[in-house]
Enzyme design. Structure first.
Site, PDB file in Angstrom:
ATOM      1  N   HIS A 288       0.856  -1.187   0.000  1.00 28.01           N
ATOM      2  CA  HIS A 288       0.000   0.000   0.000  1.00 28.01           C
ATOM      3  C   HIS A 288       0.892   1.238   0.000  1.00 28.01           C
ATOM      4  CE1 HIS A 288      -3.182  -2.720   2.045  1.00 28.01           C
ATOM      5  NE2 HIS A 288      -3.365  -2.694   0.726  1.00 28.01           N
TER       6      HIS A 288
ATOM      7  N   HIS B  19       3.190  -3.427   7.021  1.00 25.64           N
ATOM      8  CA  HIS B  19       2.122  -2.490   6.673  1.00 25.64           C
ATOM      9  C   HIS B  19       2.130  -1.304   7.630  1.00 25.64           C
ATOM     10  CE1 HIS B  19      -0.639  -4.633   3.763  1.00 25.64           C
ATOM     11  NE2 HIS B  19       0.216  -5.592   4.068  1.00 25.64           N
TER      12      HIS B  19
ATOM     13  N   GLU C 200       1.777  -4.506  11.488  1.00 26.07           N
ATOM     14  CA  GLU C 200       1.198  -3.169  11.327  1.00 26.07           C
ATOM     15  C   GLU C 200       1.928  -2.169  12.211  1.00 26.07           C
ATOM     16  OE1 GLU C 200      -1.266  -2.400   9.354  1.00 26.07           O
ATOM     17  OE2 GLU C 200      -2.330  -4.256   8.901  1.00 26.07           O
TER      18      GLU C 200
END
Length: 1255
Positions: free
Chosen positions: A951, A1048, A1133
């Site tokens: 992303h 991420h 994350e």
């Protein structure tokens, strides 16, 4: 005297007087009561007297086990005498007034409500009905109604609605009876069916007859009438009736009257009641129009402004704000289309999905292939005509503001995977080995025999450094461009070159990769690198696994002299100059060091080098007339004119080289064909040494920002509304340099700003560009601003954010990079911004962009900031930028750190859609020798597979990856042990195209690549296709990785945490039944996060989750677990905001902490090796107890907090979007907001612990 038959509770004297009287009453029930009316009156009167005067009598009647209530209700039902009925009503009223909650519940459970309605119907048939009886009946009904869930239904079925309405109409002047009637009507109206029925009977008009202008009399009556009216107006039908009757104007006039006359604020509840009526009317489109036509915006704005100084009036301000925001006319975004401003034609369009829908829309003229389609307005209109369903029952602020979160909370359990077949990993490579054999060339380390390698030990660390200076010439990073190399021909280094670092030193310089043909009038190839290419950098390269801090940069005099000698060869100046003469204006612009704003492809930017930190010698570089740094202490020699002090960036950032960065940019392919380099990416970033705490939210900040927005409608003449930057206009930027507006730019790698509109002198609305081949995903921003005034506060509003909440509401700040600070020796991104908040705005999202949902709005992220330097150029970003060219530069620099003991190979995995290469790294330790034993140990090391940046907007993932890579290439004993233990296969950037083009979530295909792992398309999703193929190849040869981890970033939670996959924990969170054999599972998947929680200060085990959801079945984590059979398959994350636990509690996260996290991940892998290698299973028992503790904790707190759309968790830190409040009414719209202000940390912890799952 006969003993009463009444049941009595043990301990209550059987001869109690009240119980004896109740027994007597019980015996009279039936015909005896009708015959002996006088006795019934006397008995009931005595009971009433006892209960009224003796508290214990009431307790005896209502005590558990007593049948007193049944006797009283039976008597009430059977008597036909009015006085007896009244006495019993008095008794009930007295009983239910004390301890109302439980006693009313008993009354309702015994059927008391129905009996009251029967008496009401009977009494209403008498003409005229008895006033005292009706008064007592309605008083009792008003007490009972709120506690009886079926009260409305019972009233409607019994016919009591009409009875009460008729009584109300007949007693409009009788305030004594009118009050209880209105109280009952208020309860009736809470039932939506009743509200419609009452509206048909004229009750709405009736209420408007009762509500009156300011008066000190009958205020309680007026309050109840307004409450009843407010409840009635929740019905759309009644709201339309009120609008048609012209009552919006009446309500506004009444509110003004009460506002002006209630100077001591004693009747705030009446004023609030009037506002609630307006709020409910404006839930319908017709009501909003009537409100605007009646000048409601100005009336409420002015009254609210006058209320601001009195904090106790916040409930009025909040409700007024909510009404005004709702009625603010819905505008479309100031864009020609919601599609991206840049167009990239896909080789083929997917058969279904959002991208297919986008391509199926009627195209507009595409004169400029760089600009996007401009579809017909009917297709791309952002305002839906049928928005009447918007905010239909907006009785609470949370309903309208957090609808996505609530929806997800309600349905969250539905997403947990319940198919046990899918929950058990199946090693299913899915492709025949013949197809996968081609990937063998990426695993040369598994077959290399190292014959002919020189295994002599390294002489010293300086030997390593000495190769650093020749890195670029001897081993250039291979980044084939689209023109230079077809995607079908993936370059793979030969074993000779890739596996033998000793040999590589003597390899002659390979020719540079051909650059693409010029695609714009001016290409980056025209940048002149005047820096000496033979410059020596070896002396000052800190170990890559240690952090360089500002304090470590002090040098001895001899060191300074050495640096001065090195710098004597350096001219640190890179300019983007067109070949050929420049006009005089352009020359002057260059001399000032300010970029030319006149054309879309900037031909005249002069990239100046930063000044050096104090204490490090610098070289003075002559430059005619340059005044850069004049405010920062640069000196000019009398005979040289102005000079620029230039630092050696390598001293500050060993992995950063400005010239090398520019070279890398030249090989980077972008859709807009960027020809500029952003200063922060050129200069680099040194993490500040000071702490950056989470910003405390100022009370009322959101409300004040919303009021400023509302002023745009009320005072339109104060609005400039001037477009100062627009990518949709070919001549962008569009302003003339008159000094009255800021200048903006985003036309550089990873930049994202589509449009800037000057609203007021120092306020700008900013519109972000959607991801290419998409019409949404607006979150990432990165842009330049210049032309600011020193000391002036500017407000910036990003007006097309889409998520329903943001960490900007909970302490996160934006990032700013000042060029003046950089040339003063402080090249760094710093957290900045005050008055930051995030709230729903008046810009409507089309149903196309909102996934078919109508009536959705965008959100505004607003912040204010001021600037410290004159003639500065500043950059703002959502998070610390990390471009694709930065990655290429870092990889090139990392190669130079290799010692003979390090096995490092860099391959090009594939070419992306946009023509960029996707690097694949292999890192491990060289075998000790080429003996069979050592080669065998080398080949049999377990594999660790890491990836990041799928992303593009999650730049923190790249900083964590940087920390991992630097640690792996480090000289520490831990790093050496780690290389000896594992072979690392690393894809540091899975989505180069998205990163380059400033996307937030998608690749050029317009799709989220982390939802393509189940069935990736080789043409549309090449990086995922080939990465999955690597893993499938490993599975085929029985070498599946020990650990797979995808890095991420997370936008709504704090700390760093992991998501993994567990059958057992998934079953526990669902309602499916499973046998013990189904739940057999090695608990090793918890070991790595457990280790991280012990050694990494930013890591939070409490935020981790190991539940598998259906919506995530196409993510890397789940596919690698399910298909490749990797038990330890994770998503890690990292917060974009900061931490709320551990060493960094209360601080925003920075690059130092992110890189540290990457290094700590490596250390955890080393510990994992020791745990798994010693066959000591005690740690598995510890993990089992962890799971049980976590499971019981989660289930007890919230069994349905797992999943959310867009793979974000529901965000439980509720913010009152209208403004902060302490509403005394305790209405739902404000309950959560109070908690947030009193203890925001606590609620944030709740959100982090109780919500999960994002990949």
């Amino acid at each position: 005297m006969n003993k009463p038959k009444m049941a009595t509770e043990k301990g209550v004297p059987s001869n109690s007087r009240v119980l004896m009287l109740l027994g007597q009453l019980e015996r009279m029930n039936g015909e005896a009561m009708m015959r002996d009316v006088e006795t019934a009156r006397q008995v009931t009167a005595k009971i009433f007297h006892l209960i009224q005067t003796q508290e214990k009598s009431g307790k005896e009647v209502m005590s558990k086990g007593s049948s007193g209530m049944e006797v009283i209700l039976a008597s009430l039902e059977n008597t036909r005498d009015v006085q007896t009925t009244l006495n019993i009503l008095y008794i009930l009223s007295e009983l239910l007034t004390v301890g109302r909650g439980r006693r009313v519940g008993v009354f309702v459970s015994k059927g008391g409500t129905g009996i009251l309605f029967q008496i009401l119907i009977t009494a209403s048939k008498e003409l005229p009905p008895g006033e005292e009886l009706m008064l007592q009946l309605h008083s009792l009904l008003a007490k009972v109604g709120p506690k009886d869930r079926k009260f409305g239904v019972k009233a409607r079925l019994s016919g009591a609605l009409n009875a009460t309405v008729n009584l109300t109409k007949q007693n409009l002047q009788n305030t004594k009876l009118l009050l209880p009637c209105l109280q009952v009507l208020r309860v009736y109206s809470t039932n939506s069916v009743n509200a419609v029925s009452l509206g048909k009977n004229g009750v709405v008009e009736l209420m408007f007859k009762i509500v009156a202008p300011y008066s000190k009399k009958n205020t309680s009556l007026l309050k109840v009438a307004l409450d009843a009216l407010g409840a009635l107006l929740k019905s759309k039908t009644n709201a339309r009736r009120a609008v048609d009757g012209g009552h919006v104007h009446v309500l506004l006039a009444l509110y003004q009257d009460w506002h002006h006359n209630d100077t001591r604020h004693r009747h705030m509840l009446i004023r609030k009641g009037l506002l609630v009526c307006l709020r409910n009317i404006t839930n319908i489109k017709l009501g909003r129009k009537a409100f605007i036509d009646a000048d409601g915006m100005r009336i409420l704005y002015n009254s609210s402004t006058e209320c601001l100084p009195v904090r106790t009036l916040d409930p009025l301000i909040n409700t007024s704000s909510l009404i005004m925001r709702k009625c603010f006319p819905k505008n479309r975004l100031p864009l020609p289309t919601i599609k991206s401003a840049f167009h990239y034609q896909l080789p083929h369009v997917p058969a279904a999905g959002p991208v297919a829908q986008l391509y199926s829309q009627p195209p507009g003229g595409r004169k400029n292939p760089q600009l996007c389609d401009r579809p017909l307005k009917k297709v791309d209109d952002v305002v839906d005509e049928s928005d009447d369903n918007e905010e239909t029952d907006a009785d609470t602020e949370n309903d309208t503001e957090n609808e996505e979160d609530e929806k997800d909370q309600h349905t969250s359990n539905d997403d947990i995977e319940t198919d046990l077949n899918k929950l058990h990993p199946k090693k299913n490579p899915g492709r025949p080995f013949e197809e996968l054999r081609v990937y063998e060339r990426f695993f040369l380390e598994l077959s290399e025999d190292f014959q002919g390698c020189n295994f002599e030990p390294s002489k010293s660390a300086s030997t390593t450094s000495s190769s650093f200076s020749s890195t670029r010439s001897t081993r250039p990073i291979i980044v084939p461009t689209a023109q230079a190399l077809s995607p079908k021909h993936v370059p793979i280094m030969s074993c000779q070159e890739d596996c033998n670092p000793t040999k590589r030193k003597h390899t002659p310089p390979s020719p540079s990769v051909p650059t693409p043909a010029p695609l714009t009038p001016l290409e980056l190839d025209t940048i002149h690198l005047t820096k000496d290419q033979d410059r020596k950098e070896e002396a000052h390269i800190p170990s890559p696994d240690t952090h360089t801090t500002l304090s470590s940069l002090t040098r001895s005099p001899s060191q300074v002299q050495m640096i001065e000698q090195d710098l004597a060869h350096v001219l640190e100046c890179v300019s983007l100059e067109a070949e050929g003469a420049l006009n005089t204006e352009e020359e002057e612009e260059l001399e000032r060091g300010v970029k030319q704003e006149g054309s879309p492809v900037n031909a005249t930017r002069l990239i100046q080098s930063p000044l050096l930190l104090g204490g490090i010698s610098t070289r003075r570089v002559g430059g005619g007339g340059s005044n850069w740094g004049s405010d920062c202490g640069s000196e000019g020699a009398e005979d040289e004119g102005s000079v620029l002090e230039v630092p050696d960036t390598a001293l500050l950032l060993p992995l950063h080289d400005p010239d090398l960065y520019v070279e890398m940019v030249k090989g980077t392919q972008s859709v807009p064909q960027y020809a500029e380099v952003a200063y922060p990416d050129y200069f680099g970033h040194i993490a500040p040494t000071f702490r950056e705490p989470l910003q405390e939210r100022v009370y009322g900040v959101q409300r004040s920002k919303i009021f400023q927005d509302i002023e745009r409608l009320i005072h339109p003449n104060d609005i400039v509304d001037k477009v100062v930057y627009d990518l949709d206009i070919p001549s962008c930027p569009v302003i003339e340099d008159n000094g009255e507006s800021l200048k903006f730019n985003s036309q550089f790698e990873s930049g994202n700003l589509r449009k800037a509109v000057q609203i007021r002198k120092y306020e700008y609305d900013l519109v972000l560009n959607s991801d290419i081949n998409s019409n949404h995903y607006h979150q990432w921003f990165y842009f330049e601003a210049s032309g600011m005034r020193v000391g002036t506060t500017y407000r910036f509003n990003i007006i097309n954010s889409e998520k329903s909440n943001s960490q900007f509401n909970y302490g996160m700040q934006v990032l700013m990079y000042s060029v003046q600070e950089a040339i003063s020796g402080r090249p760094r991104w710093v957290r900045t911004g005050t008055d930051i908040c995030y709230y729903k705005n008046h810009f409507a999202r089309s149903s196309i962009a909102a996934g078919g949902q109508k009536g959705k709005s965008y959100y505004t992220m607003t912040f204010s900031t001021s600037f410290s330097h004159k003639d500065d150029v500043c950059y703002f970003a959502y998070h610390y930028p990390y471009t694709y060219s930065t990655l290429k530069m870092h990889l090139s620099k990392l190669e130079a750190l290799r010692t003979p003991q390090i096995y490092l190979r860099q391959d090009v995995l594939c070419q992306t859609l946009g023509g960029n290469s996707c690097p694949l790294l292999t890192i491990t330790a060289m075998p000790e020798s080429n003996s069979n034993d050592h080669i065998c140990q080398f080949r049999n090391r377990p594999l660790i597979f890491l990836s990041a940046r799928v992303h593009p907007g999650e730049t923190n993932a790249s900083w964590v990856m940087k920390g991992t890579l630097e640690f792996l290439m480090g000289t520490s004993h831990l790093a050496a042990s780690l290389r000896d233990a594992y072979i690392f296969k690393i894809v540091p950037m899975l989505n180069p195209d998205g990163v380059v083009n400033g996307n937030h979530r998608c690749s050029l295909s317009g799709e989220d690549l982390n939802r393509q792992w189940q069935n990736p398309n080789a043409e549309l999703h090449p990086t995922i296709y080939h990465t999955k193929s690597l893993l499938q190849y490993l599975a085929h040869i029985q070498r599946a990785p020990l650990v797979f981890c995808d890095y991420h970033g997370h936008s709504r939670k704090k700390n760093v945490f992991m998501y993994g996959c567990s059958v057992k924990e998934t079953v526990w969170q669902s309602n499916i039944s499973a046998t013990s054999s189904d739940l057999q599972e090695d608990l090793g998947y918890r070991a790595l996060p457990k280790i991280l929680s012990q050694i990494a200060p930013a890591f939070s085990m409490a935020s981790c989750s190991f539940v598998v959801e259906r919506s995530k079945e196409s993510t890397a984590r789940v596919v690698v677990w399910r298909e490749i059979g990797v038990q330890r398959s994770y998503t890690m994350e990292s917060t974009l905001c900061g931490c709320d636990q551990g060493k960094y509690k209360g601080l925003q996260i920075g690059t130092r902490e992110l890189e540290e996290m990457g290094a700590q991940f490596c250390v955890a892998l080393l510990r994992l090796k020791r745990l798994t290698g010693i066959r000591n299973h005690q740690h598995l028992l510890d993990l089992e107890s962890d799971i049980i503790g976590t499971q019981s904790k989660v289930v007890s707190s919230s069994p349905t907090t797992y999943v959310m759309e867009e793979d974000e968790p529901s965000f439980l830190e509720a913010i009152d979007y209208s403004a902060e409040s302490n509403d005394e009414d305790g209405e739902p719209e404000n309950e959560h907001a109070i908690g947030v202000q009193e203890n925001p940390i606590h609620l944030d912890q709740l959100s982090d612990c109780e919500t999960n799952h994002r990949d």
